[in-house]
Design an enzyme around this catalytic site. Structure first.
Site, PDB file in Angstrom:
ATOM      1  N   ASP A 117       0.589  -1.506   0.089  1.00 12.70           N
ATOM      2  CA  ASP A 117      -0.231   0.084   0.105  1.00 12.70           C
ATOM      3  C   ASP A 117       0.707   1.455  -0.110  1.00 12.70           C
ATOM      4  O   ASP A 117       1.922   1.406   1.019  1.00 12.70           O
ATOM      5  CB  ASP A 117      -0.722  -0.023   1.065  1.00 12.70           C
ATOM      6  CG  ASP A 117      -1.693   0.941   1.473  1.00 12.70           C
ATOM      7  OD1 ASP A 117      -2.863   0.505   0.024  1.00 12.70           O
ATOM      8  OD2 ASP A 117      -1.683   2.148   1.847  1.00 12.70           O
ATOM      9  N   ASN A 125      -3.555  13.229  -3.426  1.00  6.41           N
ATOM     10  CA  ASN A 125      -3.945  13.199  -5.083  1.00  6.41           C
ATOM     11  C   ASN A 125      -5.227  14.889  -4.267  1.00  6.41           C
ATOM     12  O   ASN A 125      -4.337  15.431  -5.650  1.00  6.41           O
ATOM     13  CB  ASN A 125      -5.200  12.391  -4.217  1.00  6.41           C
ATOM     14  CG  ASN A 125      -4.838  11.308  -5.910  1.00  6.41           C
ATOM     15  OD1 ASN A 125      -4.422  11.184  -6.106  1.00  6.41           O
ATOM     16  ND2 ASN A 125      -6.100  10.025  -5.382  1.00  6.41           N
ATOM     17  N   HIS A 130      -5.277  14.406  -8.956  1.00 11.43           N
ATOM     18  CA  HIS A 130      -4.885  12.862  -9.334  1.00 11.43           C
ATOM     19  C   HIS A 130      -3.979  12.344 -10.354  1.00 11.43           C
ATOM     20  O   HIS A 130      -4.030  11.016 -10.740  1.00 11.43           O
ATOM     21  CB  HIS A 130      -6.678  12.957 -10.122  1.00 11.43           C
ATOM     22  CG  HIS A 130      -7.955  12.614  -8.448  1.00 11.43           C
ATOM     23  ND1 HIS A 130      -7.985  11.217  -7.318  1.00 11.43           N
ATOM     24  CD2 HIS A 130      -8.208  13.579  -7.681  1.00 11.43           C
ATOM     25  CE1 HIS A 130      -8.682  12.024  -6.745  1.00 11.43           C
ATOM     26  NE2 HIS A 130      -9.213  13.384  -6.670  1.00 11.43           N
ATOM     27  N   ASP A 134      -2.081   9.619 -10.416  1.00  6.74           N
ATOM     28  CA  ASP A 134      -1.409   8.237 -10.910  1.00  6.74           C
ATOM     29  C   ASP A 134      -0.203   7.836 -11.860  1.00  6.74           C
ATOM     30  O   ASP A 134       0.383   7.128 -12.499  1.00  6.74           O
ATOM     31  CB  ASP A 134      -2.748   8.573 -12.572  1.00  6.74           C
ATOM     32  CG  ASP A 134      -3.627   8.291 -12.463  1.00  6.74           C
ATOM     33  OD1 ASP A 134      -4.214   7.860 -11.220  1.00  6.74           O
ATOM     34  OD2 ASP A 134      -4.885   9.825 -13.148  1.00  6.74           O
ATOM     35  N   GLU A 160      -4.714   1.814  -4.830  1.00  8.53           N
ATOM     36  CA  GLU A 160      -3.303   2.567  -4.325  1.00  8.53           C
ATOM     37  C   GLU A 160      -2.778   1.223  -3.361  1.00  8.53           C
ATOM     38  O   GLU A 160      -1.805   1.273  -3.234  1.00  8.53           O
ATOM     39  CB  GLU A 160      -2.630   3.584  -3.377  1.00  8.53           C
ATOM     40  CG  GLU A 160      -2.997   3.589  -1.504  1.00  8.53           C
ATOM     41  CD  GLU A 160      -4.429   4.200  -1.073  1.00  8.53           C
ATOM     42  OE1 GLU A 160      -4.836   4.560  -0.168  1.00  8.53           O
ATOM     43  OE2 GLU A 160      -5.287   4.048  -2.399  1.00  8.53           O
TER      44      GLU A 160
END
Length: 328
Positions: A117, A125, A130, A134, A160
Site C-alpha cells: 500500500d 491526490n 489526481h 496516477d 493504491e
C-alpha cells in the site's frame, strides 16, 4: 487456434489460397492429358486458361476479405483479453486475474503473498492532483516489476493497494523481496512528475500454509500491512504462521507436575487437543475450582483464628463487651 494479427499475414495467406485455387483446376485438366496424350491437347488448351484465370481473379479479393474478418476478430479478442488481464493505468494484472492465477500457483507449489500500500496517497491526490497520483501509481508498478523476479505475479487490488504472489517463496525469501521493494521505492520514487513527493510503501507479508485458502492468506497479509502502517509506515511486517488450518488445535502443557524423561522438569511434554466450546470450558473450570476448594478444606484441620493472631486487629479483655474488631 487460427489467429491472424497483421496485414502481412493476411496477404501471405491470401497468396497461398490463390495458388491452391489456381493449381487445383489446372491439375484436374492436366491429369487426363497425361493419359490421352496429344489427342487431348486441343481440349486441354481450351479449358486450362479459363480454369486458371477464373480463380486467379476471384480468389485474392475473396480470401483477403475473409482473412481480414479473422484478423479483426483476433484483435478484438486480444483487446478483451488484455482488458480482463491487465490494469489499464499501471499495466499490472487486474484483481480478478491475479487472484485466479494465485489460486493455481498456491495449489501447485505454495508461496507467499504480499499486500503493498502506498503511504499517504490521499495526501498526494489532495495536494498535487489526481494526475500526479496516477503517475505515482505507475511509478509504484514500475518499481515492483524492477524489484521482483519475473515469476512474481503482480496485480492491482484497488486504489493504491497492490498484491504480489511469490510462487514457492518461504518467509525469508518473501521478507527479502519486500525489503527490496521498500528500498527501491525510497531511491526511485522521490520525485514524481516534477514534484518532490518521496513516495514510500508499507508491506504486509504472509506465507502460504498447506490447506489454507487464498482469502485466509490475504487476510493475514492485510493484518500485517495494518501493523506496518500503525508502527510508522515505510516498512515490512510478516504475519506469524498459524498452528493449523483445517482443524485448529491448541497447544497446552502437561501440568501434572511430573518431570519429563531425562529429569528436566521444565521440559514438559506438549500435547495437542482440539479446542472445546467456551461454555463447556467455563463449566469444567468452575467444577474443577469447586473440587479443589473441597479438597483444601478437607485437608486443613479445623482451628479457631483469634483476633489477636490477625495482624492489625485488637481483641477486648475478658468480661468486656466485645465490639466489632477495629483496625489500628
Amino acid at each position: 487456434m487460427f489467429e491472424i494479427r497483421t496485414r502481412r499475414q493476411v496477404y501471405r495467406m491470401a497468396a497461398v489460397i490463390t495458388l491452391f485455387a489456381v493449381l487445383i483446376p489446372v491439375l484436374t485438366f492436366a491429369l487426363p492429358f497425361a493419359f490421352f496424350g496429344k489427342a487431348y491437347f486441343g481440349f486441354f488448351a481450351i479449358a486450362v486458361f479459363p480454369a486458371a484465370l477464373i480463380p486467379l481473379f476471384l480468389a485474392p479479393p475473396i480470401a483477403i476479405i475473409i482473412l481480414q474478418m479473422f484478423r479483426r476478430q483476433t484483435l478484438t479478442i486480444d483487446k478483451v483479453d488484455e482488458y480482463i488481464r491487465y490494469d489499464a493505468l499501471t499495466g499490472v494484472l487486474t484483481r480478478t486475474y491475479l487472484l485466479g492465477k494465485s489460486r493455481e500457483q498456491l495449489a501447485a507449489g505454495g508461496g507467499a503473498f504480499l499486500m503493498i500500500d502506498a503511504d499517504h496517497f490521499k495526501a498526494i491526490n489532495d495536494t498535487h492532483g489526481h494526475d500526479v497520483g496516477d503517475e505515482a501509481l505507475k511509478k509504484l508498478a514500475e518499481v515492483l516489476r524492477k524489484a521482483l523476479t519475473t515469476e512474481a505475479l503482480i496485480g492491482r487490488l484497488g486504489g493504491e493497494e497492490f498484491g504480489v504472489l511469490l510462487p514457492g517463496a518461504n518467509q525469508a525469501r518473501a521478507a527479502m523481496a519486500a525489503e527490496a521493494v521498500c528500498s527501491l521505492m525510497r531511491s526511485e520514487a522521490g520525485t514524481i512528475a516534477g514534484h518532490e513527493i518521496g513516495l514510500t510503501v508499507s508491506i504486509g507479508c504472509a506465507v502460504h500454509i498447506p490447506g489454507q485458502t487464498l482469502e485466509r492468506i490475504m487476510k493475514r497479509a492485510d493484518a500485517a500491512l495494518y501493523q506496518a502502517k500503525r508502527t510508522g509506515r515505510d516498512r515490512v511486517c510478516v504475519a506469524e504462521a498459524e498452528v493449523s488450518v483445517q482443524e485448529p488445535e491448541a497447544v497446552v502443557a502437561d501440568t501434572a507436575g511430573k518431570p519429563a524423561r531425562g529429569g528436566d522438569r521444565n521440559n514438559r511434554r506438549l500435547t495437542r487437543q482440539r479446542p472445546q466450546p467456551v461454555a463447556e470450558q467455563a463449566d469444567q473450570q468452575n467444577h474443577l475450582g469447586q473440587e479443589r476448594q473441597a479438597e483444601a478444606a478437607a485437608a486443613l484441620p479445623a482451628r479457631r483464628v483469634l483476633l489477636d493472631e490477625v495482624p492489625g486487629m485488637q481483641c477486648p479483655a475478658d468480661g468486656e463487651d466485645q465490639p466489632e474488631p477495629v483496625r489500628r
